[in-house]
Design a protein around this motif. Structure first.
Motif, PDB file in Angstrom:
ATOM      1  N   TYR A  68       0.782  -1.016  -0.239  1.00  0.00           N
ATOM      2  CA  TYR A  68       0.674   0.029  -0.069  1.00  0.00           C
ATOM      3  C   TYR A  68       1.237   1.372   0.161  1.00  0.00           C
ATOM      4  CZ  TYR A  68      -4.250  -3.110   0.758  1.00  0.00           C
ATOM      5  OH  TYR A  68      -5.488  -3.947   1.471  1.00  0.00           O
ATOM      6  N   SER A  69       2.665   1.340   0.668  1.00  0.00           N
ATOM      7  CA  SER A  69       2.719   2.265   0.405  1.00  0.00           C
ATOM      8  C   SER A  69       4.626   1.454   1.058  1.00  0.00           C
ATOM      9  CB  SER A  69       2.317   3.127   2.285  1.00  0.00           C
ATOM     10  OG  SER A  69       3.320   3.787   2.454  1.00  0.00           O
ATOM     11  N   ASN A  71       6.039   3.432   3.603  1.00  0.00           N
ATOM     12  CA  ASN A  71       5.805   3.714   4.567  1.00  0.00           C
ATOM     13  C   ASN A  71       5.586   2.108   5.014  1.00  0.00           C
ATOM     14  OD1 ASN A  71       7.018   5.758   5.546  1.00  0.00           O
ATOM     15  ND2 ASN A  71       5.146   6.607   4.581  1.00  0.00           N
ATOM     16  N   ALA A  72       6.940   1.165   5.109  1.00  0.00           N
ATOM     17  CA  ALA A  72       6.853  -0.326   5.443  1.00  0.00           C
ATOM     18  C   ALA A  72       5.927  -0.761   6.573  1.00  0.00           C
ATOM     19  CB  ALA A  72       7.268  -0.674   4.432  1.00  0.00           C
ATOM     20  N   ILE A  73       5.484  -1.127   7.245  1.00  0.00           N
ATOM     21  CA  ILE A  73       4.274  -2.168   7.951  1.00  0.00           C
ATOM     22  C   ILE A  73       4.954  -3.744   7.575  1.00  0.00           C
ATOM     23  CG2 ILE A  73       3.173  -0.038   8.841  1.00  0.00           C
ATOM     24  CD1 ILE A  73       0.829  -1.628   8.361  1.00  0.00           C
ATOM     25  N   GLU A  77       6.057  -5.288   2.299  1.00  0.00           N
ATOM     26  CA  GLU A  77       6.502  -3.908   2.070  1.00  0.00           C
ATOM     27  C   GLU A  77       8.051  -3.410   1.918  1.00  0.00           C
ATOM     28  OE1 GLU A  77       1.951  -1.705   2.765  1.00  0.00           O
ATOM     29  OE2 GLU A  77       3.380  -1.756   4.586  1.00  0.00           O
ATOM     30  N   PRO A 185       8.200   9.855   3.405  1.00  0.00           N
ATOM     31  CA  PRO A 185       7.053  10.840   3.092  1.00  0.00           C
ATOM     32  C   PRO A 185       6.290  10.536   4.554  1.00  0.00           C
ATOM     33  CG  PRO A 185       5.872   9.535   1.817  1.00  0.00           C
ATOM     34  CD  PRO A 185       7.368   8.895   2.448  1.00  0.00           C
ATOM     35  N   LEU A 187       3.003  12.498   7.600  1.00  0.00           N
ATOM     36  CA  LEU A 187       2.631  12.578   6.966  1.00  0.00           C
ATOM     37  C   LEU A 187       1.912  14.046   6.714  1.00  0.00           C
ATOM     38  CD1 LEU A 187      -0.605  11.322   8.209  1.00  0.00           C
ATOM     39  CD2 LEU A 187      -0.162  13.153  10.384  1.00  0.00           C
ATOM     40  N   VAL A 190       1.758  13.094   3.028  1.00  0.00           N
ATOM     41  CA  VAL A 190       0.802  12.257   2.249  1.00  0.00           C
ATOM     42  C   VAL A 190      -0.011  12.961   2.012  1.00  0.00           C
ATOM     43  CG1 VAL A 190      -0.186  10.477   2.535  1.00  0.00           C
ATOM     44  CG2 VAL A 190       2.228  10.157   3.411  1.00  0.00           C
TER      45      VAL A 190
ATOM     46  N   GLU B  45       1.722   5.715  13.310  1.00  0.00           N
ATOM     47  CA  GLU B  45       1.932   5.059  12.341  1.00  0.00           C
ATOM     48  C   GLU B  45       0.457   4.326  11.921  1.00  0.00           C
ATOM     49  OE1 GLU B  45       3.659   0.632  12.642  1.00  0.00           O
ATOM     50  OE2 GLU B  45       5.168   1.754  12.686  1.00  0.00           O
ATOM     51  N   LEU B  48      -0.988   6.996   9.704  1.00  0.00           N
ATOM     52  CA  LEU B  48      -0.559   7.370   8.914  1.00  0.00           C
ATOM     53  C   LEU B  48      -0.984   6.530   7.789  1.00  0.00           C
ATOM     54  CD1 LEU B  48       1.679   8.468   7.241  1.00  0.00           C
ATOM     55  CD2 LEU B  48       3.663   6.738   8.010  1.00  0.00           C
ATOM     56  N   ARG B  49      -0.861   5.176   8.167  1.00  0.00           N
ATOM     57  CA  ARG B  49      -1.535   3.905   7.086  1.00  0.00           C
ATOM     58  C   ARG B  49      -3.081   4.422   7.052  1.00  0.00           C
ATOM     59  NH1 ARG B  49       0.409  -0.632   4.440  1.00  0.00           N
ATOM     60  NH2 ARG B  49       1.912   0.872   5.167  1.00  0.00           N
ATOM     61  N   VAL B  51      -4.639   7.373   6.385  1.00  0.00           N
ATOM     62  CA  VAL B  51      -4.441   8.549   5.502  1.00  0.00           C
ATOM     63  C   VAL B  51      -3.759   8.504   3.798  1.00  0.00           C
ATOM     64  CG1 VAL B  51      -3.013  11.032   5.166  1.00  0.00           C
ATOM     65  CG2 VAL B  51      -3.834  10.161   7.536  1.00  0.00           C
ATOM     66  N   GLU B  52      -2.800   7.262   4.214  1.00  0.00           N
ATOM     67  CA  GLU B  52      -2.628   6.222   2.628  1.00  0.00           C
ATOM     68  C   GLU B  52      -3.488   5.434   2.012  1.00  0.00           C
ATOM     69  OE1 GLU B  52       2.152   5.916   3.793  1.00  0.00           O
ATOM     70  OE2 GLU B  52       0.908   3.849   4.124  1.00  0.00           O
ATOM     71  N   LEU B  53      -4.139   5.219   2.590  1.00  0.00           N
ATOM     72  CA  LEU B  53      -5.491   4.752   1.959  1.00  0.00           C
ATOM     73  C   LEU B  53      -6.486   5.664   1.962  1.00  0.00           C
ATOM     74  CD1 LEU B  53      -5.632   1.132   4.957  1.00  0.00           C
ATOM     75  CD2 LEU B  53      -4.911   1.136   2.482  1.00  0.00           C
TER      76      LEU B  53
END
Lengths: 613, 98
Positions: A68-69, A71-73, A77, A185, A187, A190, B45, B48-49, B51-53
């Motif tokens: 998805y990004s 900014n890996a979780i 990713e 990046p 917040l 984004v 965190e 942030l996710r 918002v990315e979604l």
């Protein structure tokens, strides 16, 4: 950029959000020319293939894990980010192929904008164009390309010619990659990117209404509490299919191995070698091979349910009950896969982003009764209830349930300290018909793993077991048993000291040793320790009779309970070690399963003897 | 806890119409007005996710299904897709019902 430095791409990478249809597109592009492995040093699946462009050139395609990004979780990713930012051992691709779902550009365009900052040549793919048209969504492709400043092509990954536009594009030369240092990046950035996405979508996408998607109507029904009835029905049908269709197909394999065994029996001279080939290899390996249909049917159902979008909904439904045990709905799919085999189940935990949830799921996955246990369960249950199929079926259901209850209890024990700390956040993608090509490729992949396993680990174990049960012990017969006087007999007697309190005789004890390495071989190992011969079907019926007459009720029940809990096959240990990257967790899993099995069998045996004896 | 302080923020910032997404009734369309930035690093965190979604101001959302008991988890329709969220995860998104 000098025009002369441009070159044709030979090494491209596919990337995109999960659920953008990237895997189906990769399958369409590369067909069966795929190689599946892991990235060096990490447990992330690496898929590579070769595609032919319109001009017939070969191009290497890397199918990066869905993200998805950057900014890996998750490890997936992080791997994708590292490859495209030049922080991995992979070479930087000549061209990034950014796959988006044309029906859901609003979600997928942000990643495209993030990728644009990397300085690599790229092309945006509008995938699922057929679906977008059906939903009345129209996209101004030229406008999108202008706004993004990158070329845009359209694909339909479920049609044979659906990727022609992309194949033609790959015959155009691209500029060399410029390596731009990448920074995650924050917040604010984004949010700014999302504003750009909203602006672009407003300009180039025309869609009828937001209510366009029929998924909501299905969801209202399937994710309502009544959905549990549907879920129960789906799971019930899956297992009925596994047992009925699987058993029917297994019949052919059984007949085949029996024929082969008889043929060899009749054409070889009597002797040790014939014993090895007929009993050891054909009988032993054949008795494992018969489960191929059942495993594949279970995988076919799981893959189809997942591709249709239903499994994430089932995970949604089960989130609440599973949260009581400290897990989230995300653990559902890995645990369901573990009913086929714990190894893909443990690998499927990669989608659980929260580490403690993932670890807990890995540790309890072996308690789900994998399909390799079916033969042993069936054998003992048939000996327990020879004339009562209903009672037998109920015991079978009971054994599965016992495993699930134990798993949830263990999860609760592990997670009781932070039972509130679970995370869900999961996409429920639109419903769709599964892509047949991808299903077949997926099932074929599983079949190959299984066949490789049968041909190596299981074959070796069977031969060792056969040898132990055939080679005379130097000390001669020291007990009254079919394996008396053999190496296996010696070992079995040693193991007796440990296993006598839970009711296992020397034959069972020794047969359990290879059973810990690969559960499937318990039946053939028992056959060997009881010195049965003949085809594999004969072995089973002879064995059933001897178990019925020679074992006490306590022993039979105790063995069933043992098999529910006892540590799984060696491959599971290896998978746990690999996925957790830790010997510690592997031993914790083995240790707690052994302890649980011993304790539960001890109680079962002693209690049965006290009541019945 | 930081979260409890946050719960009073909507009224202060956007007037009485903004509520947390987890409080939105089923089947009611709403517009995202604000995303709360928590102090806790795990929650940051998560936000942030989110918002990315695409959980960003001006997007339309509605709850299409809820788990039982206790409205946990929530299935939230956002544009072309649906997300399953725990109530806690949804609480960082402020929406204005329409």
């Amino acid at each position: 950029m000098e025009a002369s430095t441009r070159s044709l791409p030979t090494n491209i990478a596919l990337l995109g959000n999960p659920n953008c249809g990237k895997t189906a597109l990769f399958n369409l592009l590369t067909g069966s020319r795929q190689k599946v492995a892991n990235y060096a040093g990490v447990t992330v699946e690496r898929k590579e293939g070769i595609l032919h462009t319109s001009a017939g050139r070969n191009v290497k395609v890397l199918d990066l894990p869905g993200a998805y990004s950057f900014n890996a979780i998750s490890n997936d990713e992080a791997m994708t980010r590292d490859v495209v930012t030049g922080h991995s051992r992979e070479s930087l691709p000549d061209l990034l192929v950014c796959v988006t779902d044309a029906t859901n550009l609003r979600l997928h365009l942000r990643l495209v904008l993030e990728m644009r900052r990397l300085g690599l040549p790229m092309v945006v793919v509008l995938n699922k164009m057929d679906r977008a048209e059906k939903l009345g969504i129209s996209i101004d492709v030229a406008g999108l390309s202008r706004d993004l400043g990158v070329p845009v092509v359209r694909t339909v990954s479920v049609h044979a010619h659906g990727a022609d536009e992309l194949r033609a594009f790959l015959d155009l030369s691209v500029a060399p990659s410029v390596h731009v240092p990448w920074k995650a990046p924050g917040l604010e950035q984004v949010l700014a990117t999302q504003k750009d996405v909203q602006r672009i979508c407003q300009r180039v996408v025309t869609e009828p209404t937001i209510d366009r998607d029929p998924s909501d109507r299905i969801d209202k029904f399937l994710m309502h509490p009544v959905g549990f009835v549907v879920l129960a029905l789906v799971l019930f049908l899956t297992f009925v299919a596994v047992f009925s269709m699987g058993a029917w197909l297994s019949g052919f394999i059984e007949d085949g191995t029996a024929l082969l065994g008889n043929f060899v029996q009749g054409h070889m001279d009597d002797g040790a070698l014939r014993g090895l080939v007929v009993e050891g290899i054909i009988g032993g390996v054949g008795s494992v091979f018969v489960f191929l249909p059942q495993i594949l049917i279970l995988f076919l159902f799981i893959l189809a349910l997942e591709a249709s979008g239903y499994l994430p909904r089932a995970a949604f439904l089960l989130d609440r009950p599973m949260s009581k045990a400290g897990l989230s709905g995300r653990s559902f799919i890995p645990l369901l896969s573990s009913f086929a085999c714990a190894i893909p189940g443990i690998m499927a935990t990669r989608t659980i982003t929260h580490w403690r949830d993932r670890l807990t799921t890995i540790l309890i996955a072996p308690l789900m009764a994998c399909s390799a246990r079916i033969p042993v369960y069936t054998l003992i249950i048939a000996a327990l209830f020879p004339q009562e199929p209903v009672a037998g079926a109920l015991v079978m259901v009971g054994l599965y349930t016992l495993g699930i209850v134990a798993a949830m209890t263990v999860a609760w024990v592990i997670k009781r300290k932070d039972i509130k700390g679970t995370h869900l956040l999961m996409e429920l993608p639109a419903y769709q018909w599964p892509d047949l090509r991808s299903l077949l490729i997926g099932v074929n992949e599983r079949a190959m793993i299984f066949i490789k396993r049968v041909g190596t680990v299981i074959m070796a174990l069977t031969i060792i077991m056969w040898a132990l049960a055939s080679i005379p012990s130097p000390r001669g017969a020291s007990m009254d048993s079919p394996i008396a006087g053999t190496l296996a007999g010696e070992m079995g007697q040693g193991l007796q000291h440990i296993f006598a309190p839970i009711g296992f005789n020397a034959e069972i004890s020794i047969a359990l040793v290879p059973g810990m390495a690969a559960r499937e071989v318990v039946v053939s190992a028992l056959g060997m320790t009881y010195a049965m011969d003949g085809s594999e079907e004969d072995v089973e019926s002879q064995l059933r009779e001897r178990i019925a007459t020679e074992w006490s009720l306590g022993t039979k029940l105790s063995l069933l309970i043992w098999l529910v809990f006892a540590p799984q096959c060696l491959s599971t240990f290896v998978a746990v070690k690999r996925e957790t990257n830790s010997w510690k967790y592997m031993w914790i899993m083995g240790g707690y399963l052994f302890g649980l099995a011993y304790l539960a069998s001890l109680i079962t045996y002693q209690l049965t003897n006290a009541i019945a004896g | 806890m930081a979260r409890h302080q946050i719960a009073t923020l909507p009224v202060l910032m956007k007037g009485a119409t903004a509520i947390q997404l987890n409080e939105l009734p089923m089947e009611t369309w709403a517009r995202v007005v604000e995303v709360i930035v928590p102090t806790d690093s795990v929650d940051r965190e998560l936000v942030l996710r989110l918002v990315e979604l695409g959980f960003v101001p001006d997007e339309r959302v509605r709850i299409v299904a809820v788990g039982a008991p206790g409205r946990e988890p929530l299935a939230v329709r956002l544009g072309g897709t649906t997300f399953a969220l725990r109530r806690h995860e949804a609480s960082f998104i402020l929406v204005s019902p329409q």
